[in-house]
Design a protein around this motif. Structure first.
Motif, PDB file in Angstrom:
ATOM      1  N   HIS A 265       0.858  -1.186   0.000  1.00 12.35           N
ATOM      2  CA  HIS A 265       0.000   0.000   0.000  1.00 12.35           C
ATOM      3  C   HIS A 265       0.892   1.232   0.000  1.00 12.35           C
ATOM      4  CE1 HIS A 265      -3.026   2.944   1.051  1.00 12.35           C
ATOM      5  NE2 HIS A 265      -3.971   2.018   1.093  1.00 12.35           N
ATOM      6  N   PRO A 266       0.757   2.131  -1.010  1.00 16.37           N
ATOM      7  CA  PRO A 266       1.698   3.249  -1.147  1.00 16.37           C
ATOM      8  C   PRO A 266       1.344   4.491  -0.343  1.00 16.37           C
ATOM      9  CG  PRO A 266       0.181   3.253  -2.982  1.00 16.37           C
ATOM     10  CD  PRO A 266      -0.185   2.060  -2.135  1.00 16.37           C
ATOM     11  N   GLY A 267       0.243   4.468   0.404  1.00 17.85           N
ATOM     12  CA  GLY A 267      -0.201   5.668   1.104  1.00 17.85           C
ATOM     13  C   GLY A 267       0.808   6.162   2.128  1.00 17.85           C
ATOM     14  N   ASN A 276       2.369  -2.334   8.974  1.00 25.03           N
ATOM     15  CA  ASN A 276       2.631  -3.533   9.763  1.00 25.03           C
ATOM     16  C   ASN A 276       1.426  -3.963  10.575  1.00 25.03           C
ATOM     17  OD1 ASN A 276       5.584  -4.551   9.647  1.00 25.03           O
ATOM     18  ND2 ASN A 276       5.712  -2.333   9.460  1.00 25.03           N
ATOM     19  N   LEU A 277       0.661  -3.024  11.092  1.00 28.12           N
ATOM     20  CA  LEU A 277      -0.571  -3.381  11.783  1.00 28.12           C
ATOM     21  C   LEU A 277      -1.556  -4.027  10.816  1.00 28.12           C
ATOM     22  CD1 LEU A 277      -1.050  -0.201  14.006  1.00 28.12           C
ATOM     23  CD2 LEU A 277      -0.155  -2.428  14.721  1.00 28.12           C
ATOM     24  N   ASP A 278      -1.667  -3.469   9.604  1.00 26.48           N
ATOM     25  CA  ASP A 278      -2.555  -4.054   8.594  1.00 26.48           C
ATOM     26  C   ASP A 278      -2.098  -5.464   8.220  1.00 26.48           C
ATOM     27  OD1 ASP A 278      -3.923  -1.659   8.578  1.00 26.48           O
ATOM     28  OD2 ASP A 278      -3.106  -0.967   6.664  1.00 26.48           O
ATOM     29  N   GLN A 279      -0.791  -5.640   8.109  1.00 25.90           N
ATOM     30  CA  GLN A 279      -0.252  -6.945   7.745  1.00 25.90           C
ATOM     31  C   GLN A 279      -0.571  -7.980   8.821  1.00 25.90           C
ATOM     32  OE1 GLN A 279       4.023  -7.823   8.039  1.00 25.90           O
ATOM     33  NE2 GLN A 279       4.019  -8.105   5.827  1.00 25.90           N
ATOM     34  N   SER A 280      -0.361  -7.622  10.070  1.00 24.70           N
ATOM     35  CA  SER A 280      -0.648  -8.559  11.155  1.00 24.70           C
ATOM     36  C   SER A 280      -2.120  -8.957  11.172  1.00 24.70           C
ATOM     37  CB  SER A 280      -0.258  -7.932  12.497  1.00 24.70           C
ATOM     38  OG  SER A 280       1.137  -7.732  12.575  1.00 24.70           O
ATOM     39  N   PHE A 281      -2.994  -7.992  10.912  1.00 22.71           N
ATOM     40  CA  PHE A 281      -4.434  -8.304  10.861  1.00 22.71           C
ATOM     41  C   PHE A 281      -4.731  -9.262   9.715  1.00 22.71           C
ATOM     42  CE2 PHE A 281      -8.819  -7.404   9.560  1.00 22.71           C
ATOM     43  CZ  PHE A 281      -9.482  -7.612  10.776  1.00 22.71           C
ATOM     44  N   GLU A 467      -5.861  -4.597  -0.569  1.00 27.16           N
ATOM     45  CA  GLU A 467      -6.227  -3.186  -0.668  1.00 27.16           C
ATOM     46  C   GLU A 467      -5.061  -2.349  -1.174  1.00 27.16           C
ATOM     47  OE1 GLU A 467      -8.219   0.198  -0.893  1.00 27.16           O
ATOM     48  OE2 GLU A 467      -9.170  -1.735  -0.432  1.00 27.16           O
ATOM     49  N   GLY A 468      -3.831  -2.791  -0.889  1.00 27.73           N
ATOM     50  CA  GLY A 468      -2.668  -2.063  -1.377  1.00 27.73           C
ATOM     51  C   GLY A 468      -2.571  -2.065  -2.879  1.00 27.73           C
ATOM     52  N   ALA A 469      -2.878  -3.199  -3.514  1.00 21.72           N
ATOM     53  CA  ALA A 469      -2.857  -3.276  -4.974  1.00 21.72           C
ATOM     54  C   ALA A 469      -3.927  -2.382  -5.576  1.00 21.72           C
ATOM     55  CB  ALA A 469      -3.051  -4.722  -5.416  1.00 21.72           C
TER      56      ALA A 469
END
Length: 545
Positions: A265-267, A276-281, A467-469
């Protein structure tokens, strides 16, 4: 972001050897001239320094010759070097050398479209292996059209390597892992993170601040020039998509074709703490996928016929290892790292499930074999983590108050316990990192700034959530998104999905892409018996990272 590098489809397939919709033209092989891009990297000393370095590199080129034995590459691969400034604001100052690998295009001269440069992610992974992908069926057409070029980014392997601790300390085992860590465990890990950050500063010195994603993008432009390419054809996976997107934003007129596989995700708001929080979720859902698959094959593994039952057996093993490590080397942290791999790649599922099953039956050997740190990988693994940490910590502000980390990760662990705290410990050195830190660059281009770029993504990818893509496709105007539906392997190009590979070849070789987006059915689930015998080796960074 506990990444292991990506481009997994490529590396996994190479282990056995030593990407139909309405199409429109993408970039041609011969088009040139500047595009009306959005210069998000304002003119300044680094911009001028990049131009100076690129001009020098173009004049010098790359002298390819035999590869050093340390690369472990066959004689068919040629190796060379490219000089880049350590600090692009001072191009006449200290320079560092990046290692490069290549196999020339296999086709006729009329088929040749220049160089295809690849980065597998990390940060901390080397792409020196990449030229070997021409041996794969999925890449044979691409290999006829392109010189296949890999390289080790700054800091990695022989490319001005950095270090934060002794390799022997990096792979020290067994070690603990607590899903809901106690106060005493937290205190120990905070002290370790502080010491690690101090070790990075001490061992790598003032140069450390120049190991950044922006400099990786600038290095890529110098490499383009050294290869004699007016415009860049590039494929990046995982973290490679992030600095590839920076490149597209900074140098839009230098882009020919770009493939982003498993996009970060480029934001600006995500880089890197929130990522990293998103990844862990996201790993919680992928861990559930693995447990559901094991439960469907209870007749093979005997670990329970529901995902919950499988999870309880895993927790049982983790508790037992805390008391008596397997083989004297596999404790809870080593178990967690090994099974995290199952969240990245479903080809790992049979072997991991079998190892768990065998351990509970009294045979610890498969688990020891899969989870023990490998002494022969110690230096590589330590270097990979050092580069990972330096890039992420330098790239952006991080919370410096431990109370913020504790609050956010305690809350997340109640919803997503599998990976949350282990991911936090991986990144906690950034709380104690020495300034200065950069502000992330806003990734964005206007319509017409870029030729068509291709984004590949698996819908259930946990390492780089889907969502990053979608967000990258929104920001890079005119980008095309190819989705592998209901699948979660990290790094899909060149892997086992023929539909994805067809889009990849159509784009790179023929300059064709769907109008906006397309989908592929998922690749088949792993066979619970046959695939365990051909499990691919882990991708750099090693599992200790």
């Amino acid at each position: 972001m506990r990444t292991r590098g990506a481009g997994y489809g490529l590396v996994a397939a190479l282990g056995s050897l030593v990407l139909s919709a309405l199409t429109v033209p993408a970039a041609s092989g011969t088009a040139s001239g500047p595009a009306a891009g959005l210069r998000a990297d304002p003119p300044g000393p680094e911009t001028r320094g990049t131009a100076v370095a690129a001009e020098r590199a173009a004049a010098k080129g790359v002298a390819f010759g035999p590869c050093p034995d340390s690369e472990g590459l066959p004689e068919t691969v040629g190796c060379g070097t490219v000089e880049v400034p350590l600090d692009y604001a001072d191009p006449d100052g200290t320079r560092i050398t990046l290692t490069v690998s290549r196999i020339a295009a296999a086709g006729e001269p009329a088929e040749h479209q220049g160089a295809l440069v690849y980065n597998p992610g990390g940060p901390g992974a080397s792409g020196m292996f990449f030229p070997l992908v021409g041996q794969l069926d999925a890449f044979k057409g691409i290999a006829r059209a392109y010189d296949l070029v890999g390289y080790a980014p700054r800091g990695v392997a022989r490319s001005a390597p950095i270090s934060c601790e002794e390799p022997s300390a990096h792979i020290k085992a067994p070690s603990g892992s607590e899903t809901y860590p106690s106060r005493s465990f937290k205190r120990e890990r905070v002290a370790e993170a502080r010491a690690y950050a101090e070790g990075c500063a001490r061992r790598s010195g003032p140069a450390l601040r120049h190991y950044t994603s922006l400099n990786n993008a600038r290095d890529l432009d110098v490499l383009r020039a050294a290869l004699g390419q007016e415009r860049l054809t590039f494929m990046g996976a995982s973290y490679g998509t992030y600095f590839g997107a920076l490149y597209a934003t900074m140098f839009p007129s230098h882009v020919r074709r770009m493939v982003f596989d498993s996009a970060v995700h480029p934001g600006v708001e995500k880089i890197w703490y929130r990522s990293n929080l998103d990844q862990s979720f996201a790993f919680e859902a992928r861990w559930a996928d693995f447990r559901a698959w094991v439960a469907r094959h209870d007749d093979v593994f005997g670990l329970g016929d529901t995902p919950g039952a499988v999870g309880r057996r895993y927790d049982e093993v983790k508790a037992r290892l805390a008391v008596e490590p397997a083989g004297g080397t596999v404790g809870p942290a080593q178990l967690q790292s090994a099974f995290l791999g199952a969240g990245y790649y479903d080809d790992y599922w049979p072997a991991r499930a079998k190892a768990l099953s065998e351990y509970l039956r009294g045979n610890e050997k498969p688990l020891v074999q899969q989870a023990s740190p490998k002494k022969e990988w110690a230096a590589e693994s330590e270097n990979s983590r050092a580069v990972y940490t330096a890039n992420l910590c330098n790239d952006a502000p991080w919370p410096t108050d431990w109370a913020v980390w504790e609050r956010d990760n305690d809350a997340l662990a109640r919803k997503a316990p599998f990976e949350t705290w282990d991911n936090a410990w991986m990144n906690l050195p950034c709380a104690f990192w020495s300034p200065p830190r950069q502000r992330p660059l806003e990734v964005r281009t206007r319509w017409g700034a870029l030729p068509t770029v291709l984004i590949l993504a698996a819908e259930r990818d946990a390492a780089t959530p889907y969502e990053g893509a979608k967000e990258l496709a929104r920001r890079l105007k005119g980008a095309v998104l190819i989705t592998e539906e209901d699948a979660g392997t990290h790094g899909v190009g060149g892997g086992s999905n023929d539909c994805v590979n067809a889009y990849l070849e159509d784009y790179l070789v023929r300059g064709e892409a769907p109008v906006r987006r397309a989908s592929c059915a998922p690749h088949p689930e792993p066979d619970p018996v046959s695939l365990e015998r051909r499990l691919p080796q882990p991708v750099l960074p090693r599992p200790a990272v």
